[in-house]
Motif scaffolding. Structure first.
Motif, PDB file in Angstrom:
ATOM      1  N   SER A  58       0.823  -1.196   0.000  1.00 35.80           N
ATOM      2  CA  SER A  58       0.000   0.000   0.000  1.00 35.80           C
ATOM      3  C   SER A  58       0.862   1.253   0.000  1.00 35.80           C
ATOM      4  O   SER A  58       0.572   2.227  -0.691  1.00 35.80           O
ATOM      5  N   TRP A 158      -4.178   5.038  -1.397  1.00 36.76           N
ATOM      6  CA  TRP A 158      -4.567   3.640  -1.400  1.00 36.76           C
ATOM      7  C   TRP A 158      -4.400   2.985  -0.032  1.00 36.76           C
ATOM      8  O   TRP A 158      -5.193   2.135   0.361  1.00 36.76           O
ATOM      9  N   LEU A 162      -7.577   1.096   1.462  1.00 35.47           N
ATOM     10  CA  LEU A 162      -7.575  -0.353   1.614  1.00 35.47           C
ATOM     11  C   LEU A 162      -7.709  -0.761   3.078  1.00 35.47           C
ATOM     12  O   LEU A 162      -8.391  -1.730   3.401  1.00 35.47           O
ATOM     13  N   HIS A 165     -11.340  -0.548   3.948  1.00 37.10           N
ATOM     14  CA  HIS A 165     -12.279  -1.430   3.245  1.00 37.10           C
ATOM     15  C   HIS A 165     -11.956  -2.916   3.334  1.00 37.10           C
ATOM     16  O   HIS A 165     -12.869  -3.735   3.487  1.00 37.10           O
ATOM     17  N   ASP A 183     -14.723  -6.997   1.442  1.00 40.27           N
ATOM     18  CA  ASP A 183     -14.932  -5.602   1.827  1.00 40.27           C
ATOM     19  C   ASP A 183     -15.665  -5.593   3.159  1.00 40.27           C
ATOM     20  O   ASP A 183     -16.825  -5.970   3.240  1.00 40.27           O
ATOM     21  N   ALA A 190     -14.373  -8.253  -3.265  1.00 41.47           N
ATOM     22  CA  ALA A 190     -13.582  -7.120  -3.724  1.00 41.47           C
ATOM     23  C   ALA A 190     -12.335  -7.588  -4.457  1.00 41.47           C
ATOM     24  O   ALA A 190     -11.815  -8.687  -4.222  1.00 41.47           O
ATOM     25  N   PHE A 192      -8.595  -5.705  -5.976  1.00 38.87           N
ATOM     26  CA  PHE A 192      -7.761  -4.520  -6.079  1.00 38.87           C
ATOM     27  C   PHE A 192      -6.608  -4.855  -7.016  1.00 38.87           C
ATOM     28  O   PHE A 192      -5.829  -5.765  -6.761  1.00 38.87           O
ATOM     29  N   TYR A 199      -4.459   1.350 -11.175  1.00 36.32           N
ATOM     30  CA  TYR A 199      -5.049   0.538 -10.128  1.00 36.32           C
ATOM     31  C   TYR A 199      -6.469   1.003  -9.815  1.00 36.32           C
ATOM     32  O   TYR A 199      -6.736   2.205  -9.740  1.00 36.32           O
ATOM     33  N   TYR A 200      -7.369   0.027  -9.624  1.00 36.65           N
ATOM     34  CA  TYR A 200      -8.746   0.323  -9.273  1.00 36.65           C
ATOM     35  C   TYR A 200      -9.228  -0.685  -8.239  1.00 36.65           C
ATOM     36  O   TYR A 200      -8.649  -1.769  -8.078  1.00 36.65           O
ATOM     37  N   TYR A 201     -10.302  -0.325  -7.569  1.00 38.42           N
ATOM     38  CA  TYR A 201     -10.933  -1.187  -6.573  1.00 38.42           C
ATOM     39  C   TYR A 201     -12.300  -1.582  -7.111  1.00 38.42           C
ATOM     40  O   TYR A 201     -13.130  -0.719  -7.412  1.00 38.42           O
ATOM     41  N   SER A 203     -15.791  -3.967  -6.562  1.00 40.18           N
ATOM     42  CA  SER A 203     -16.561  -4.706  -5.562  1.00 40.18           C
ATOM     43  C   SER A 203     -17.890  -5.147  -6.148  1.00 40.18           C
ATOM     44  O   SER A 203     -18.435  -4.499  -7.043  1.00 40.18           O
TER      45      SER A 203
END
Length: 210
Positions: A58, A158, A162, A165, A183, A190, A192, A199-201, A203
């Motif tokens: 992270s 991030w 993170l 979540h 999550d 989820a 990541f 980068y995206y998250y 869910s």
């Protein structure tokens, strides 16, 4: 603006992380060593047993995000980086289809693809402060949709996002169930990782998991 050396380290770190996420057992030790060296070069602690699921990852992503914001050599261009655009959704679906084909008959990519087609997949980018429900660009009802308004969320790095979540186990690693992260804010599945070059998250409801 970052220096040429920092730009080289930035690109190297991005590819090392990408390769590590998709590495097999035969190459894990070599690539983990490479990632540890990169983490050390950024002044981060590489001592954890899991380089892909700890504070070091992270922290590195925060460093990459901060540097790429000022870099003239960014890989991100055009609509591919606009999470609310139809071109992003097209890229996302193609990537999920490719991943699902590689998985075989079932797996995390199949679950995300099913959620995309059902309209229950959410894409979040906390660094840009936006979250949006994904849509299927091949749906006739969405034929004329060029973009959709995203939901504004608090901008954050991030690491903070993170931590807020993703559920962690007693060992500090992110918990996974059926191959997906959990999550803890709503008990959804989820993911990541990289979509395109960023980068995206992602869910989606646990009910879509098989």
């Amino acid at each position: 603006m970052v220096s040429a050396l920092d730009s080289t380290r930035l690109v190297s770190a991005q590819y090392a992380l990408k390769n590590l996420r998709g590495s097999d057992d035969s190459s894990q030790d070599t690539q983990s060593s490479s990632a540890a060296s990169i983490l050390s070069s950024y002044g981060l602690d590489p001592s954890s047993a899991s380089l892909l699921s700890n504070q070091a990852l992270s922290g590195l992503l925060d460093t990459l995000s901060a540097q790429s914001d000022t870099s003239d050599e960014s890989d991100t261009t055009g609509d591919s980086a606009d999470v609310t655009s139809a071109s992003f959704m097209s890229m996302l679906k193609q990537q999920l289809q490719d991943a699902a084909a590689a998985e075989g008959e079932s797996g995390k990519a199949h679950d995300m693809l099913a959620a995309l087609e059902a309209g229950t997949l959410t894409i979040t980018d906390p660094t840009q402060g936006v979250s949006v429900n994904a849509w299927d660009v091949d749906d006739p009802d969405e034929a004329d949709t060029e973009s959709k308004a995203g939901k504004e969320i608090d901008v954050s790095g991030w690491s903070d996002f993170l931590d807020a979540h993703l559920e962690r186990g007693s060992d500090g690693a992110f918990v996974k169930e059926n191959g997906s992260y959990v999550d803890q804010t709503n008990d959804s599945n989820a993911f990541f990782g990289l979509i395109g070059q960023n980068y995206y998250y992602l869910s989606w409801p646990q009910a879509t998991a098989k």
